[in-house]
Design an enzyme around this catalytic site. Structure first.
Site, short mmCIF file in Angstrom:
data_model
loop_
_atom_site.label_atom_id
_atom_site.label_comp_id
_atom_site.label_asym_id
_atom_site.label_seq_id
_atom_site.Cartn_x
_atom_site.Cartn_y
_atom_site.Cartn_z
N ASP A 200 0.83 -1.20 0.00
CA ASP A 200 0.00 0.00 0.00
C ASP A 200 0.87 1.25 0.00
OD1 ASP A 200 -2.52 1.52 0.44
OD2 ASP A 200 -1.63 1.91 2.39
N GLU B 106 -2.03 -5.37 -3.51
CA GLU B 106 -1.03 -4.61 -2.75
C GLU B 106 0.08 -5.53 -2.25
OE1 GLU B 106 -4.05 -1.11 -1.09
OE2 GLU B 106 -3.50 -2.79 0.19
#
Length: 229
Positions: free
Chosen positions: A49, A121
């Site tokens: 992320d 992610e």
């Protein structure tokens, strides 16, 4: 360790040849299947992320050197939100290779938006740890290329603009209805109708429900503003 054929195919779609294949295996392993000897992807998700955010921030600054923070923020949010990550994951057929526990698999885990976004992610983090930041940047920019180019349009919230138009004329908020869904699970196509209380309506089709709603709202708003003129 050698990657299984499905993970080798995923590696090819990512455009990255893993020197440490275990990283990719971990990235696609959901917590529902983790054990003492099989770590899940949650820590990788946390890292990925942040890597994604930095790459997107760099890309947006480079694309528009004169943009203000207020202009950049909605573009950034449009590119890194979970729905966008899930869309990219579907384009990669990432759901097909996820390692899930039986209960998660039976509940449709391969199609869940949050699970797909989290896994993507984690995959980004795996590329970063395996090949460094340059490799991660190259992979992200390749996967997000079309979205970066269209981000200004995507960042404009047509649904909010249409709702404000309706409220200014004493109308209730627009109603959105999913009219159809087609295509495979990893690459669905949605048709959505937006309708105002005065009977005006438009439909739009896109590869994500949110995008179809935005497109329908944009089309209806344009028609209503033309009528106002």
């Amino acid at each position: 360790m050698r990657l299984s054929s499905d993970l080798q195919a995923l590696s090819g779609r990512l455009g990255h040849d893993f020197r440490t294949p275990e990283l990719l295996l971990r990235a696609v392993t959901h917590a529902s299947l983790s054990s003492a000897t099989r770590p899940d992807n949650q820590r990788l998700e946390f890292l990925g992320d942040r890597v994604l955010g930095l790459v997107m921030a760099e890309a947006l600054l480079a694309a528009d050197p004169g943009a203000t923070e207020g202009q950049l923020a909605p573009r950034f949010n449009a590119l890194v939100r979970k729905e966008t990550c899930a869309d990219v994951a579907r384009a990669l057929a990432l759901g097909d290779v996820l390692k899930l526990g039986r209960s998660e698999m039976m509940s449709g885990g391969r199609r869940k938006e949050a699970l797909l976004g989290d896994a993507l992610e984690a995959v980004i983090a795996a590329v970063y740890l395996d090949g460094g930041f340059d490799a991660a940047r190259a992979t992200i920019l390749r996967l997000w290329a079309d979205r970066i180019g269209a981000v200004e349009q995507d960042a404009r919230d047509a649904k909010t603009a249409l709702q404000e138009w309706a409220q200014a004329r004493g109308l209730p908020p627009p109603a959105y209805t999913e009219m159809a869904r087609s295509g495979p699970d990893h690459q669905p196509v949605f048709t959505v109708e937006v309708r105002l209380d005065n009977g005006a309506a438009e439909t739009a089709t896109a590869g994500a429900k949110r995008l179809a709603e935005q497109a329908a709202a944009r089309a209806l708003l344009a028609r209503m503003e033309t009528t106002d003129d």
